[in-house]
Design a protein around this motif. Sequence first.
Motif, PDB file in Angstrom:
ATOM      1  N   MET A   1     -16.816  -6.486  -8.165  1.00 40.03           N
ATOM      2  CA  MET A   1     -16.332  -6.655  -6.567  1.00 40.03           C
ATOM      3  C   MET A   1     -14.668  -7.165  -6.595  1.00 40.03           C
ATOM      4  O   MET A   1     -14.397  -8.294  -7.351  1.00 40.03           O
ATOM      5  N   SER A   2     -14.004  -6.374  -6.048  1.00 38.36           N
ATOM      6  CA  SER A   2     -12.389  -7.076  -5.930  1.00 38.36           C
ATOM      7  C   SER A   2     -12.580  -8.224  -5.195  1.00 38.36           C
ATOM      8  O   SER A   2     -13.349  -8.424  -3.989  1.00 38.36           O
ATOM      9  N   SER A   3     -11.399  -9.122  -5.299  1.00 40.55           N
ATOM     10  CA  SER A   3     -11.324 -10.095  -4.682  1.00 40.55           C
ATOM     11  C   SER A   3     -10.067 -10.514  -4.170  1.00 40.55           C
ATOM     12  O   SER A   3      -9.744 -11.301  -3.391  1.00 40.55           O
ATOM     13  N   GLU A   4      -9.049  -9.530  -4.618  1.00 39.07           N
ATOM     14  CA  GLU A   4      -7.817  -9.709  -4.011  1.00 39.07           C
ATOM     15  C   GLU A   4      -7.343  -8.347  -3.750  1.00 39.07           C
ATOM     16  O   GLU A   4      -7.481  -7.369  -4.180  1.00 39.07           O
ATOM     17  N   PRO A   5      -6.452  -8.128  -2.793  1.00 37.14           N
ATOM     18  CA  PRO A   5      -6.014  -6.722  -2.280  1.00 37.14           C
ATOM     19  C   PRO A   5      -4.746  -6.267  -3.141  1.00 37.14           C
ATOM     20  O   PRO A   5      -3.753  -5.865  -2.875  1.00 37.14           O
ATOM     21  N   THR A   6      -5.389  -6.113  -4.579  1.00 32.67           N
ATOM     22  CA  THR A   6      -4.314  -5.489  -5.562  1.00 32.67           C
ATOM     23  C   THR A   6      -4.874  -4.127  -5.580  1.00 32.67           C
ATOM     24  O   THR A   6      -5.682  -3.626  -6.438  1.00 32.67           O
ATOM     25  N   PHE A   7      -4.241  -3.070  -4.600  1.00 31.14           N
ATOM     26  CA  PHE A   7      -4.922  -1.955  -4.321  1.00 31.14           C
ATOM     27  C   PHE A   7      -4.560  -1.012  -5.680  1.00 31.14           C
ATOM     28  O   PHE A   7      -3.764  -1.021  -6.406  1.00 31.14           O
ATOM     29  N   LEU A   8      -5.433  -0.061  -5.706  1.00 24.93           N
ATOM     30  CA  LEU A   8      -5.299   0.847  -6.878  1.00 24.93           C
ATOM     31  C   LEU A   8      -4.401   2.109  -6.693  1.00 24.93           C
ATOM     32  O   LEU A   8      -3.973   2.889  -7.773  1.00 24.93           O
ATOM     33  N   TRP A   9      -3.711   2.074  -5.619  1.00 23.99           N
ATOM     34  CA  TRP A   9      -3.266   3.662  -5.055  1.00 23.99           C
ATOM     35  C   TRP A   9      -1.929   3.446  -5.106  1.00 23.99           C
ATOM     36  O   TRP A   9      -0.995   4.425  -4.608  1.00 23.99           O
ATOM     37  N   GLY A  10      -1.096   2.123  -5.462  1.00 22.19           N
ATOM     38  CA  GLY A  10       0.480   2.380  -5.627  1.00 22.19           C
ATOM     39  C   GLY A  10       1.209   2.492  -4.143  1.00 22.19           C
ATOM     40  O   GLY A  10       2.443   2.566  -4.260  1.00 22.19           O
ATOM     41  N   ASP A  11       0.396   2.176  -3.244  1.00 25.26           N
ATOM     42  CA  ASP A  11       1.273   2.046  -1.726  1.00 25.26           C
ATOM     43  C   ASP A  11       0.497   0.732  -1.086  1.00 25.26           C
ATOM     44  O   ASP A  11      -0.281  -0.052  -1.490  1.00 25.26           O
ATOM     45  N   ASN A  12       1.001   0.497   0.302  1.00 22.72           N
ATOM     46  CA  ASN A  12       0.654  -0.861   0.928  1.00 22.72           C
ATOM     47  C   ASN A  12      -0.459  -0.419   1.746  1.00 22.72           C
ATOM     48  O   ASN A  12      -0.872  -1.154   2.807  1.00 22.72           O
ATOM     49  N   ARG A  13      -0.879   0.927   1.818  1.00 22.57           N
ATOM     50  CA  ARG A  13      -2.283   1.159   2.462  1.00 22.57           C
ATOM     51  C   ARG A  13      -3.269   0.497   1.980  1.00 22.57           C
ATOM     52  O   ARG A  13      -3.658   0.136   0.828  1.00 22.57           O
ATOM     53  N   ARG A  14      -4.577   0.094   2.904  1.00 20.43           N
ATOM     54  CA  ARG A  14      -5.616  -0.522   2.674  1.00 20.43           C
ATOM     55  C   ARG A  14      -6.626   0.259   2.428  1.00 20.43           C
ATOM     56  O   ARG A  14      -7.979  -0.120   2.177  1.00 20.43           O
ATOM     57  N   PHE A  15      -6.433   1.439   2.371  1.00 21.57           N
ATOM     58  CA  PHE A  15      -7.612   2.686   2.004  1.00 21.57           C
ATOM     59  C   PHE A  15      -6.710   3.808   1.099  1.00 21.57           C
ATOM     60  O   PHE A  15      -5.664   3.817   1.195  1.00 21.57           O
ATOM     61  N   ASN A  16      -7.673   4.493   0.390  1.00 14.51           N
ATOM     62  CA  ASN A  16      -6.991   5.405  -0.594  1.00 14.51           C
ATOM     63  C   ASN A  16      -6.774   6.779   0.194  1.00 14.51           C
ATOM     64  O   ASN A  16      -7.866   7.508   0.505  1.00 14.51           O
ATOM     65  N   SER A  17      -5.712   6.798   0.728  1.00 15.58           N
ATOM     66  CA  SER A  17      -5.579   8.105   1.786  1.00 15.58           C
ATOM     67  C   SER A  17      -5.302   9.125   1.147  1.00 15.58           C
ATOM     68  O   SER A  17      -4.584   9.340  -0.055  1.00 15.58           O
ATOM     69  N   TYR A  18      -5.494  10.175   1.890  1.00 16.24           N
ATOM     70  CA  TYR A  18      -5.065  11.769   1.537  1.00 16.24           C
ATOM     71  C   TYR A  18      -3.746  12.142   1.337  1.00 16.24           C
ATOM     72  O   TYR A  18      -3.592  12.701   0.338  1.00 16.24           O
ATOM     73  N   SER A  19      -3.019  11.456   2.242  1.00 14.17           N
ATOM     74  CA  SER A  19      -1.580  11.823   2.371  1.00 14.17           C
ATOM     75  C   SER A  19      -0.995  11.349   0.956  1.00 14.17           C
ATOM     76  O   SER A  19      -0.107  12.097   0.030  1.00 14.17           O
ATOM     77  N   ARG A  20      -1.361  10.117   0.653  1.00 16.87           N
ATOM     78  CA  ARG A  20      -0.805   9.613  -0.668  1.00 16.87           C
ATOM     79  C   ARG A  20      -1.304  10.252  -1.805  1.00 16.87           C
ATOM     80  O   ARG A  20      -0.575  10.333  -2.884  1.00 16.87           O
ATOM     81  N   TYR A  21      -2.625  10.611  -1.823  1.00 19.53           N
ATOM     82  CA  TYR A  21      -3.247  11.560  -2.860  1.00 19.53           C
ATOM     83  C   TYR A  21      -2.417  12.659  -3.217  1.00 19.53           C
ATOM     84  O   TYR A  21      -2.014  13.023  -4.445  1.00 19.53           O
TER      85      TYR A  21
END
Length: 318
Positions: free
Chosen positions: A1-21
């Motif tokens: 379980m993640s405990s810090e908002p160190t996102f996997l996706w390389g941007d500041n979005r808080r979800f894994n977005s389609y546009s970024r993908y």
Amino acid sequence: MSSEPTFLWGDNRRFNSYSRYFKGLFGERVQKLTIDAGFTCPNRDGKVAHGGCTFCLNDAFNPSYCTPEKSIRQQLEEGIEFHVKRYQKATKYLAYFQAYSNTYAPLERLKEIYSQAFEVPEVIGVVIGTRPDCVDEEKLDYFAELSKDKYVTIEYGIESCYNKTLEKVNRGHTYEQAIWAIEETAKRHIKVGAHMIFGFPGETRQEMLAQAEILSKLPLDTIKFHQLQIFKATQMAKEYALFPERFSFFELEEYIDFFVHFLERLNPKFVVERFAGEVPPRFQAGPGWGMVRNEQLVSMLDKRLNELNTWQGRLYHP
């Protein structure tokens, strides 16, 4: 379980977005072009049922240029012209075969249809919407071969993880069939997506939320969600007119909060293509959110995630 908002996706979005993908995959904006290739479904023509899904009205989602009376090439060319005028950003396109079940035909017919999409130079791939019971190993082997040098996603309508719901809405397949189709697709290294609907009659909010854990076990690349909407001229519209007490609809703010809780439990590797649907009010036969556009919905979700300092997968357990 993640405990810090160190996102996997390389941007500041808080979800894994389609546009970024897509920007990460292709280095630029890629636009989907909706195609209607004239398919039907096995729960419409009598193979497994008649009448189709009780909630289904494809006209509510098809753009004006999209009609099976036109060739696939014509639909694509008109779609490109439409998007160039509207957005003036995309130079690459995906042919999105959306209407009904786009693998529900003999393999030779499928080869003929999908080869036409690549006759348009700007088209770099296909997204194929279908049902879990409309693929087999032979068809999947064909798409696996096609995906070696083209972008290919097969997007399955799961709609619900509960067989009791699938039976009520006349889906004509089970959740177990969805698992088989998704696993067989992923095993062939074909990108695989799924579609879900929140708010079916008989499902509690807790049952809907529990689907995050169920879905997170699947080998999905992308996933999209819609809130339940009642469309005119559907069987569900008739049911709603007769028994409105059986339905419970999300208010807009309520849905945003629900989806935040869902997102926290969802596998952070899944790309969230869409989390709510927008349909012109002229198609609606039940409560709606008015003319709220998708861009506004995404902004509301971003704001709520920031307010709560939470993110996709925060409560996810592998």
